[in-house]
Design a protein around this motif. Structure first.
Motif, PDB file in Angstrom:
ATOM      1  N   LEU A 133      -2.842   8.727  -6.552  1.00  0.00           N
ATOM      2  CA  LEU A 133      -1.662   8.531  -5.705  1.00  0.00           C
ATOM      3  C   LEU A 133      -1.785   9.313  -4.400  1.00  0.00           C
ATOM      4  CD1 LEU A 133       1.419   8.726  -8.115  1.00  0.00           C
ATOM      5  CD2 LEU A 133       0.391   6.713  -7.113  1.00  0.00           C
ATOM      6  N   LEU A 134      -2.319  10.538  -4.507  1.00  0.00           N
ATOM      7  CA  LEU A 134      -2.437  11.421  -3.347  1.00  0.00           C
ATOM      8  C   LEU A 134      -3.248  10.769  -2.227  1.00  0.00           C
ATOM      9  CD1 LEU A 134      -1.901  14.405  -2.360  1.00  0.00           C
ATOM     10  CD2 LEU A 134      -4.125  14.965  -3.252  1.00  0.00           C
ATOM     11  N   ILE A 135      -4.251  10.002  -2.604  1.00  0.00           N
ATOM     12  CA  ILE A 135      -5.122   9.381  -1.609  1.00  0.00           C
ATOM     13  C   ILE A 135      -4.683   7.946  -1.315  1.00  0.00           C
ATOM     14  CG2 ILE A 135      -7.523   8.697  -1.147  1.00  0.00           C
ATOM     15  CD1 ILE A 135      -8.163  11.099  -3.186  1.00  0.00           C
ATOM     16  N   VAL A 136      -4.381   7.225  -2.381  1.00  0.00           N
ATOM     17  CA  VAL A 136      -4.135   5.782  -2.220  1.00  0.00           C
ATOM     18  C   VAL A 136      -2.787   5.495  -1.546  1.00  0.00           C
ATOM     19  CG1 VAL A 136      -3.715   3.649  -3.524  1.00  0.00           C
ATOM     20  CG2 VAL A 136      -5.659   5.097  -4.094  1.00  0.00           C
ATOM     21  N   ILE A 137      -1.736   6.210  -1.953  1.00  0.00           N
ATOM     22  CA  ILE A 137      -0.397   5.901  -1.424  1.00  0.00           C
ATOM     23  C   ILE A 137      -0.343   6.013   0.110  1.00  0.00           C
ATOM     24  CG2 ILE A 137       2.022   6.713  -1.375  1.00  0.00           C
ATOM     25  CD1 ILE A 137       1.668   5.141  -3.845  1.00  0.00           C
ATOM     26  N   PRO A 138      -0.792   7.146   0.707  1.00  0.00           N
ATOM     27  CA  PRO A 138      -0.729   7.200   2.173  1.00  0.00           C
ATOM     28  C   PRO A 138      -1.542   6.080   2.830  1.00  0.00           C
ATOM     29  CG  PRO A 138      -1.220   9.368   1.286  1.00  0.00           C
ATOM     30  CD  PRO A 138      -1.295   8.417   0.150  1.00  0.00           C
ATOM     31  N   ILE A 139      -2.731   5.837   2.288  1.00  0.00           N
ATOM     32  CA  ILE A 139      -3.600   4.821   2.899  1.00  0.00           C
ATOM     33  C   ILE A 139      -2.963   3.437   2.773  1.00  0.00           C
ATOM     34  CG2 ILE A 139      -5.857   3.676   2.702  1.00  0.00           C
ATOM     35  CD1 ILE A 139      -7.009   6.461   1.947  1.00  0.00           C
ATOM     36  N   VAL A 140      -2.493   3.101   1.569  1.00  0.00           N
ATOM     37  CA  VAL A 140      -1.928   1.757   1.346  1.00  0.00           C
ATOM     38  C   VAL A 140      -0.643   1.560   2.156  1.00  0.00           C
ATOM     39  CG1 VAL A 140      -0.821   0.278  -0.396  1.00  0.00           C
ATOM     40  CG2 VAL A 140      -2.984   1.409  -0.919  1.00  0.00           C
ATOM     41  N   PHE A 141       0.242   2.531   2.124  1.00  0.00           N
ATOM     42  CA  PHE A 141       1.509   2.387   2.853  1.00  0.00           C
ATOM     43  C   PHE A 141       1.265   2.243   4.357  1.00  0.00           C
ATOM     44  CE2 PHE A 141       5.360   3.649   0.164  1.00  0.00           C
ATOM     45  CZ  PHE A 141       4.761   3.226  -1.011  1.00  0.00           C
ATOM     46  N   ILE A 142       0.414   3.118   4.880  1.00  0.00           N
ATOM     47  CA  ILE A 142       0.145   3.076   6.325  1.00  0.00           C
ATOM     48  C   ILE A 142      -0.582   1.773   6.682  1.00  0.00           C
ATOM     49  CG2 ILE A 142      -1.187   4.188   8.186  1.00  0.00           C
ATOM     50  CD1 ILE A 142      -0.393   6.902   6.866  1.00  0.00           C
ATOM     51  N   ALA A 143      -1.497   1.339   5.800  1.00  0.00           N
ATOM     52  CA  ALA A 143      -2.226   0.087   6.053  1.00  0.00           C
ATOM     53  C   ALA A 143      -1.268  -1.104   6.082  1.00  0.00           C
ATOM     54  CB  ALA A 143      -3.303  -0.117   4.986  1.00  0.00           C
ATOM     55  N   ILE A 144      -0.306  -1.126   5.179  1.00  0.00           N
ATOM     56  CA  ILE A 144       0.652  -2.245   5.136  1.00  0.00           C
ATOM     57  C   ILE A 144       1.486  -2.276   6.423  1.00  0.00           C
ATOM     58  CG2 ILE A 144       2.757  -3.079   3.975  1.00  0.00           C
ATOM     59  CD1 ILE A 144       1.438  -2.206   1.312  1.00  0.00           C
ATOM     60  N   VAL A 145       1.915  -1.096   6.872  1.00  0.00           N
ATOM     61  CA  VAL A 145       2.712  -1.038   8.111  1.00  0.00           C
ATOM     62  C   VAL A 145       1.847  -1.459   9.297  1.00  0.00           C
ATOM     63  CG1 VAL A 145       3.980   0.500   9.674  1.00  0.00           C
ATOM     64  CG2 VAL A 145       4.309   0.685   7.208  1.00  0.00           C
TER      65      VAL A 145
END
Lengths: 264, 206
Positions: A31-43
């Motif tokens: 979560l620590l790595i994936v959540i920031p990357i995925v959320f920012i990528a979606i935006v």
């Protein structure tokens, strides 16, 4: 008897073990790595590029600036993600195995040592997360004050981490604790602090009282202006210290009855 | 067994609301003494121990414990995310702040309870009986002067049960005073005294 003369201080050992706990909690680590990357990528992928007026709050005045929707959304999602994740880690750190650590305090672990080790580890995770989000944003958006935005993310992390830690300590059921944190973080950091919402809000007075308001203003001022919003930094510090004191008070109340067994 | 008193509770009483769980309980523990404490489920045995340890505040009475204490709880209180070695290292560091911990003795215990092969295993992956062994070793690795054991051997196989008694006897010979709480006493002869807790009253059993 041959005593072991030099052993690491238990707080230091607990700090090291906290890393091991995180490493073994593969889902949490992911979560620590994936959540920031995925959320920012979606935006990054979905956000429009229109220019929109955004209100930035300074001491008793509101300054309006015109910004790209894309940039605003990216910085905003960074703040929201920082709040969500640090609250989640704080719950894990202070809720999980709490009975075990109470037992360790009976054996002789100092309650202050326990809090120090866990709190230091929490700050480490918050700093890593803030650095990760700041780096990604610096790559995608022209950030005016990279160091100040990093500090702003740390403020969000500490405030929501302290909130998560407090809820985790008070709640017997970890699912209830997570639900409470998600609801609060979603309402505050994930919705009301959205600058698009804030700019057109009918009553901003309530929003100003919410814990994520000043850190978010620190982040936006750092991202899009050359001048540090020192008022927001000051208020963010006060909120951070206040919430940390509340969390530490709860730890103290939970542990005050536990004494070393041979001190009864 | 020596006549030196190392633990004592006098007129210990504890109520939860209107329910009197302990009524004027008295117990004296001498150096090297092994006491049994029996009673039915819900008779207040664990409440008694929690009062001795300071987890619960008695309504009245006094408790005196002279020297270091070891406690093995009935319920499993262990951090399953650590390996056995990490757990023992952490506990050793905690004890070492207050008393000396003999590395050879810890290794002796690990060997006696056949835990050597499990040292690098995660506690979460071990059986209930093995976790109980870890919990028992945790309570005695600092060679406490007073040892409180709450149903410590429920998950042990016969061989480990005998090892358990061997270790307890060794400890008593070295002067540790032991209070063992259990539902049933199988080996009456091992105990110096057996107390029975019934309706909140602690009496020496016949």
């Amino acid at each position: 008897m041959k005593p072991i003369k030099k052993t690491p201080h238990p707080s230091l050992r607990l700090y090291q073990l906290s890393f091991i706990e995180l490493w073994r909690n593969r889902f949490g680590l992911l979560l620590l790595i994936v959540i920031p990357i995925v959320f920012i990528a979606i935006v990054e992928w979905t956000s429009g590029t229109n220019k929109i007026p955004i209100d930035l709050y300074r001491y008793h005045e509101t300054k309006q600036i015109i910004l790209s929707q894309h940039d605003v959304n990216l910085v905003f999602i960074g703040a929201a993600v920082s709040g969500f994740l640090t609250a989640y880690y704080a719950i894990l750190l202070f809720h999980r195995n709490f009975e075990y650590f109470r037992h360790c305090i009976g054996m002789g672990l100092s309650p202050i040592g326990f809090v120090n080790a866990r709190f230091l580890f929490f700050l480490t995770v918050t700093t890593i997360l803030a650095a990760l989000i700041s780096l990604i944003l610096c790559y995608l958006v022209k950030i005016e004050q990279p160091f100040s935005i990093f500090i702003g993310f740390i403020f969000v992390g500490i405030i929501y981490g302290a909130f998560g830690g407090a809820v985790g300590l008070l709640s017997k059921d970890i699912m209830v604790a997570i639900l409470l944190v998600v609801l609060m973080a979603n309402l505050d950091a994930g919705w009301l602090q959205n600058p698009v919402f804030y700019t057109s809000a009918q009553d901003t007075g309530f929003i100003h009282w919410l814990p994520a308001f000043y850190p978010t203003q620190t982040i936006f001022a750092a991202a899009f202006t050359k001048k540090l919003n020192s008022w927001s930094v000051l208020l963010s510090s006060i909120y951070s210290i206040g919430l940390l004191v509340i969390m530490l008070l709860i730890v103290h109340l939970k542990l005050r009855k536990v004494k070393k067994w041979w001190e009864t | 067994m020596s006549t030196e008193m190392i633990g004592e509770c006098l007129d210990l009483s504890k109520s939860f609301g209107h329910q009197r769980v302990l009524q004027n309980c008295n117990l004296v523990l001498h150096k090297g003494e092994l006491l049994g404490l029996v009673g039915e489920n819900g008779s207040g045995k664990s409440t008694f121990v929690k009062c001795l340890l300071g987890y619960l505040k008695p309504d009245s009475g006094s408790i005196i414990l002279h020297g270091s204490v070891g406690y093995c709880p009935q319920e499993e209180i262990i951090n399953r995310t650590y390996t056995v070695a990490e757990h023992f290292a952490f506990i050793r560091d905690i004890y070492a702040q207050h008393c000396s911990v003999d590395a050879n003795y810890v290794n002796h215990l690990i060997s006696e309870f056949r835990l050597k092969d499990y040292m690098n295993e995660l506690i979460a992956t071990l059986s209930g009986g093995t976790r109980q062994k870890i919990q028992f070793i945790t309570s005695i690795m600092h060679q406490p002067r007073i040892l409180l054991l709450d149903e410590p051997y429920g998950g042990f196989d016969w061989e480990m049960y005998l090892t358990f008694w061997k270790i307890i006897e060794e400890m008593c010979q070295l002067g540790t005073g032991v209070v063992l709480i259990t539902h049933f006493v199988y080996d009456n002869k091992r105990f110096n005294k057996i107390y029975k807790l019934k309706n909140g009253v602690l009496n020496e059993a016949n």
